[in-house]
Design a protein around this motif. Structure first.
Motif, PDB file in Angstrom:
ATOM      1  N   GLN A 143       0.805  -1.217   0.000  1.00 55.14           N
ATOM      2  CA  GLN A 143       0.000   0.000   0.000  1.00 55.14           C
ATOM      3  C   GLN A 143       0.845   1.277   0.000  1.00 55.14           C
ATOM      4  O   GLN A 143       0.298   2.380   0.004  1.00 55.14           O
ATOM      5  N   GLY A 144       2.146   1.141  -0.003  1.00 56.05           N
ATOM      6  CA  GLY A 144       3.015   2.316  -0.060  1.00 56.05           C
ATOM      7  C   GLY A 144       3.261   2.993   1.275  1.00 56.05           C
ATOM      8  O   GLY A 144       3.704   4.149   1.315  1.00 56.05           O
ATOM      9  N   TYR A 145       2.990   2.296   2.383  1.00 59.41           N
ATOM     10  CA  TYR A 145       3.257   2.858   3.706  1.00 59.41           C
ATOM     11  C   TYR A 145       4.670   2.472   4.151  1.00 59.41           C
ATOM     12  O   TYR A 145       5.271   1.536   3.630  1.00 59.41           O
ATOM     13  N   MET A 194      -5.942   4.916   6.362  1.00 57.65           N
ATOM     14  CA  MET A 194      -4.779   5.566   6.960  1.00 57.65           C
ATOM     15  C   MET A 194      -4.172   6.618   6.041  1.00 57.65           C
ATOM     16  O   MET A 194      -4.136   6.441   4.823  1.00 57.65           O
ATOM     17  N   GLU A 195      -3.688   7.683   6.645  1.00 59.34           N
ATOM     18  CA  GLU A 195      -2.920   8.690   5.917  1.00 59.34           C
ATOM     19  C   GLU A 195      -1.466   8.236   5.838  1.00 59.34           C
ATOM     20  O   GLU A 195      -0.964   7.587   6.757  1.00 59.34           O
ATOM     21  N   ARG A 197       1.171  10.203   5.860  1.00 62.98           N
ATOM     22  CA  ARG A 197       1.965  11.003   6.791  1.00 62.98           C
ATOM     23  C   ARG A 197       1.028  11.697   7.786  1.00 62.98           C
ATOM     24  O   ARG A 197       0.769  12.893   7.667  1.00 62.98           O
ATOM     25  N   PRO A 198       0.493  10.963   8.757  1.00 65.12           N
ATOM     26  CA  PRO A 198      -0.464  11.557   9.691  1.00 65.12           C
ATOM     27  C   PRO A 198       0.198  12.614  10.588  1.00 65.12           C
ATOM     28  O   PRO A 198       1.370  12.492  10.949  1.00 65.12           O
ATOM     29  N   LYS A 199      -0.578  13.649  10.924  1.00 64.27           N
ATOM     30  CA  LYS A 199      -0.102  14.693  11.817  1.00 64.27           C
ATOM     31  C   LYS A 199      -1.179  15.018  12.824  1.00 64.27           C
ATOM     32  O   LYS A 199      -2.377  14.802  12.571  1.00 64.27           O
ATOM     33  N   LEU A 200      -0.782  15.526  13.972  1.00 65.95           N
ATOM     34  CA  LEU A 200      -1.716  15.903  15.006  1.00 65.95           C
ATOM     35  C   LEU A 200      -2.299  17.285  14.689  1.00 65.95           C
ATOM     36  O   LEU A 200      -1.566  18.264  14.616  1.00 65.95           O
ATOM     37  N   ARG A 201      -3.609  17.363  14.504  1.00 65.00           N
ATOM     38  CA  ARG A 201      -4.233  18.651  14.191  1.00 65.00           C
ATOM     39  C   ARG A 201      -4.129  19.619  15.362  1.00 65.00           C
ATOM     40  O   ARG A 201      -4.003  20.822  15.187  1.00 65.00           O
TER      41      ARG A 201
END
Length: 204
Positions: A143-145, A194-195, A197-201
């Protein structure tokens, strides 16, 4: 009527069954050799003869339960299956074990709770997470993660299922398959969306 004399192997199994029930009910510290002997209708020397004491019989009970649970989980993780099916099979395997070996699961979590960073049960969860990590790494690569994050997600998934299992041990509602379905719903729909590159908003 005379009692049937047990063979050494039969007596050993009886003592293990009795001890597992007592350890599940009272924990290691509150269980005594006297109680084990009394419930098994034998003298204390018989317990010592087979296991050398409470520590010896406890070690065998824990080792057996850890192996039983590990075998069920690993047996459910058939790498050839679809990742969602693997999640279903793993969740069901844990809940099947809790249902079929309630005393055994109580022994594992009573003196070594799921949230503990040390102890027998946490080491077992780490072993299971290692199996899940391998499967997730393959899925992430497709999936490219980042494959290096597979250990983090494996710990999160195993911890979620284990804590839910500990809660269900007492609650027993909803039914087992429904619990497994909700676990998979949360885990799989979370994984599938899933993202990269997840980040905390809240910290941005």
């Amino acid at each position: 009527m005379a009692r049937v004399r047990m063979t050494g192997k039969e007596r050993r199994e009886q003592l293990l069954d009795v001890s597992r029930a007592l350890f599940a009910e009272r924990g290691f510290d509150a269980t005594s050799v006297e109680e084990i002997a009394h419930r098994a209708s034998v003298s204390k020397p018989v317990v010592y003869e087979h296991f050398g004491g409470k520590e010896g019989i406890y070690a065998v009970v824990v080792d057996r339960e850890m192996q039983r649970l590990m075998d069920q989980i690993v047996g459910a993780l058939d790498v050839g299956a679809h990742p969602r099916e693997l999640l279903e099979q793993a969740a069901c395997a844990l809940l099947d074990y809790i249902e079929g070996s309630t005393d055994g699961f109580r022994v594992l979590v009573r003196d070594s709770p799921v949230a503990s960073t040390s102890g027998t049960f946490s080491s077992l969860l780490n072993d299971i997470a290692s199996q899940v990590e391998h499967i997730l790494a393959l899925h992430f690569a497709k999936q490219g993660y980042d494959r290096k994050l597979a250990p983090l997600y494996a710990q999160a998934l195993v911890g979620m299922v284990a804590l839910t299992g500990q809660w269900w041990l007492e609650a027993r509602k909803p039914k087992k398959d429904e619990v497994a379905a909700h676990l998979v719903n949360l885990a799989w729909n979370g994984l599938s969306a899933m993202e990269h590159r997840p980040k905390l908003r809240s910290r941005s």
